[in-house]
Design a protein around this motif. Structure first.
Motif, PDB file in Angstrom:
ATOM      1  N   TYR A  80       0.830  -1.321  -0.086  1.00  0.00           N
ATOM      2  CA  TYR A  80       0.100  -0.061  -0.016  1.00  0.00           C
ATOM      3  C   TYR A  80       0.792   1.279  -0.064  1.00  0.00           C
ATOM      4  O   TYR A  80       0.653   2.060  -0.992  1.00  0.00           O
ATOM      5  N   ILE A  81       1.810   1.085   1.000  1.00  0.00           N
ATOM      6  CA  ILE A  81       2.705   2.453   1.032  1.00  0.00           C
ATOM      7  C   ILE A  81       3.621   2.824  -0.093  1.00  0.00           C
ATOM      8  O   ILE A  81       3.950   3.823  -0.544  1.00  0.00           O
ATOM      9  N   GLY A  82       4.069   1.423  -0.580  1.00  0.00           N
ATOM     10  CA  GLY A  82       5.036   1.501  -2.063  1.00  0.00           C
ATOM     11  C   GLY A  82       4.194   2.355  -3.027  1.00  0.00           C
ATOM     12  O   GLY A  82       4.894   3.190  -3.794  1.00  0.00           O
ATOM     13  N   GLU A  83       2.848   1.737  -3.257  1.00  0.00           N
ATOM     14  CA  GLU A  83       2.226   2.359  -4.386  1.00  0.00           C
ATOM     15  C   GLU A  83       1.602   3.839  -4.161  1.00  0.00           C
ATOM     16  O   GLU A  83       1.506   4.773  -4.973  1.00  0.00           O
ATOM     17  N   PHE A  84       1.178   4.079  -2.787  1.00  0.00           N
ATOM     18  CA  PHE A  84       0.962   5.341  -2.405  1.00  0.00           C
ATOM     19  C   PHE A  84       1.992   6.502  -2.413  1.00  0.00           C
ATOM     20  O   PHE A  84       1.622   7.425  -3.024  1.00  0.00           O
ATOM     21  N   TYR A  85       3.380   5.928  -2.210  1.00  0.00           N
ATOM     22  CA  TYR A  85       4.316   7.044  -2.270  1.00  0.00           C
ATOM     23  C   TYR A  85       5.161   6.815  -3.559  1.00  0.00           C
ATOM     24  O   TYR A  85       5.996   7.516  -3.733  1.00  0.00           O
ATOM     25  N   ASN A  86       4.779   5.968  -4.396  1.00  0.00           N
ATOM     26  CA  ASN A  86       5.602   5.386  -5.534  1.00  0.00           C
ATOM     27  C   ASN A  86       6.976   5.517  -5.287  1.00  0.00           C
ATOM     28  O   ASN A  86       7.946   5.810  -5.930  1.00  0.00           O
ATOM     29  N   VAL A  87       7.259   4.481  -4.441  1.00  0.00           N
ATOM     30  CA  VAL A  87       8.634   4.241  -3.838  1.00  0.00           C
ATOM     31  C   VAL A  87       8.862   2.873  -3.705  1.00  0.00           C
ATOM     32  O   VAL A  87       8.242   2.168  -2.999  1.00  0.00           O
ATOM     33  N   SER A  88       9.706   2.216  -4.664  1.00  0.00           N
ATOM     34  CA  SER A  88       9.835   0.854  -4.944  1.00  0.00           C
ATOM     35  C   SER A  88      10.858   0.168  -3.773  1.00  0.00           C
ATOM     36  O   SER A  88      10.546  -0.878  -3.601  1.00  0.00           O
ATOM     37  N   ILE A  89      11.354   0.866  -2.852  1.00  0.00           N
ATOM     38  CA  ILE A  89      12.270   0.287  -1.780  1.00  0.00           C
ATOM     39  C   ILE A  89      11.232  -0.272  -0.675  1.00  0.00           C
ATOM     40  O   ILE A  89      11.509  -1.308  -0.083  1.00  0.00           O
ATOM     41  N   TYR A  90       9.808   0.330  -0.812  1.00  0.00           N
ATOM     42  CA  TYR A  90       8.993  -0.667   0.066  1.00  0.00           C
ATOM     43  C   TYR A  90       8.554  -1.842  -0.356  1.00  0.00           C
ATOM     44  O   TYR A  90       8.157  -2.696   0.394  1.00  0.00           O
ATOM     45  N   CYS A  91       8.461  -1.997  -1.695  1.00  0.00           N
ATOM     46  CA  CYS A  91       8.055  -3.378  -2.163  1.00  0.00           C
ATOM     47  C   CYS A  91       8.969  -4.258  -1.832  1.00  0.00           C
ATOM     48  O   CYS A  91       8.633  -5.522  -1.696  1.00  0.00           O
ATOM     49  N   MET A  92      10.410  -3.862  -1.676  1.00  0.00           N
ATOM     50  CA  MET A  92      11.391  -4.890  -1.413  1.00  0.00           C
ATOM     51  C   MET A  92      11.111  -5.757  -0.033  1.00  0.00           C
ATOM     52  O   MET A  92      11.433  -6.915   0.268  1.00  0.00           O
ATOM     53  N   SER A  93      10.339  -5.101   0.877  1.00  0.00           N
ATOM     54  CA  SER A  93       9.861  -5.570   2.190  1.00  0.00           C
ATOM     55  C   SER A  93       8.780  -6.604   2.242  1.00  0.00           C
ATOM     56  O   SER A  93       8.479  -6.826   3.121  1.00  0.00           O
ATOM     57  N   ILE A  94       8.139  -6.708   1.005  1.00  0.00           N
ATOM     58  CA  ILE A  94       7.212  -7.618   0.769  1.00  0.00           C
ATOM     59  C   ILE A  94       7.418  -9.059   0.781  1.00  0.00           C
ATOM     60  O   ILE A  94       8.538  -9.136  -0.179  1.00  0.00           O
ATOM     61  N   SER A  95       7.121  -9.850   1.500  1.00  0.00           N
ATOM     62  CA  SER A  95       7.624 -11.305   1.532  1.00  0.00           C
ATOM     63  C   SER A  95       6.802 -12.020   0.366  1.00  0.00           C
ATOM     64  O   SER A  95       7.383 -13.048  -0.127  1.00  0.00           O
ATOM     65  N   ASN A  96       5.682 -11.682   0.115  1.00  0.00           N
ATOM     66  CA  ASN A  96       4.737 -12.697  -0.972  1.00  0.00           C
ATOM     67  C   ASN A  96       5.173 -12.155  -2.400  1.00  0.00           C
ATOM     68  O   ASN A  96       5.251 -10.880  -2.636  1.00  0.00           O
TER      69      ASN A  96
END
Length: 226
Positions: A115-131
């Protein structure tokens, strides 16, 4: 000498009396802290009990979600009528990395980082997703929002990665990106678009599908022919 002994005895008694008062006060303070702690614990239990006493599912849901918001916790979501709605409300209110990291349930933690990765458009948050599926989707959406094909590199699913590359090539300079695509049809379309964009006839020859190649050559000839 007798007076001196009496004075010492009086001093000791006074000292002992002061110490008794000191320990008495400390005991009172500890008792208050203990009672408050029990009251607070009881209050949290009562929050769940109070919500469960409501007659309708909608009222219970509203009560649990309000409790989740006020305490900034997901624990009430598991007892709500609509757990997904509870999660969505929390994310809308607390879309911040610190909140995501505080979540113990991995499934919801993944949703939070997505949610926050897409909300802020910051791919570094996507890295924290395990799924992996959620992570790939997060990378794809951020890449599309920023029109940055390099973000596609983090995607594991090859089909999703191919699509990501294909929709995020922008200019003739992006032609090399097309060759990273494994799917033949997506790669052909990508090369065609970039070749036409740069009026690059030689690039059309790299297209495998005959009809797509012909479209590429005809489009460039039309542009050059005026």
């Amino acid at each position: 000498m007798i007076l001196k002994d009496l004075s010492i005895k009086s001093f000791i008694q006074k000292r002992v009396g002061n110490m008794k008062k000191y320990y008495y006060i400390i005991g009172i303070i500890l008792l208050i802290v203990f009672v408050l702690g029990c009251a607070k614990k009881s209050e949290k239990i009562d929050d769940i009990a109070i919500c469960q006493n409501y007659k309708t599912d909608a009222a219970k849901n509203f009560c649990f979600i309000n409790s989740a918001l006020s305490e900034k916790t997901t624990k009430y979501c598991s007892v709500t009528v609509d757990e997904e709605q509870c999660h969505r409300v929390l994310l809308n209110e607390y879309h911040e990395p610190a909140f995501c990291s505080s979540i113990s349930e991995q499934k919801f933690k993944d949703k939070c980082y997505k949610y926050i990765g897409e909300f802020y458009n910051v791919s570094i948050y996507c890295m924290s997703i395990s799924n992996t599926d959620l992570r790939d989707t997060c990378y794809g959406k951020v890449a599309s929002s920023k029109r940055n094909s390099s973000i596609c590199n983090g995607i594991l699913n090859q089909t999703v990665k191919d699509i990501c590359y294909g929709i995020n090539v922008l200019t003739k300079d992006d032609l090399p990106i097309c060759y990273k695509i494994k799917d033949a049809s997506i790669r052909d379309e990508c090369i065609k678009d970039m070749a036409i964009n740069g009026q690059n006839v030689s690039a059309c020859s790299d297209i495998k599908k005959t009809t797509t190649k012909d479209t590429c050559l005809q489009a460039i000839a039309s542009i050059k022919g005026g």
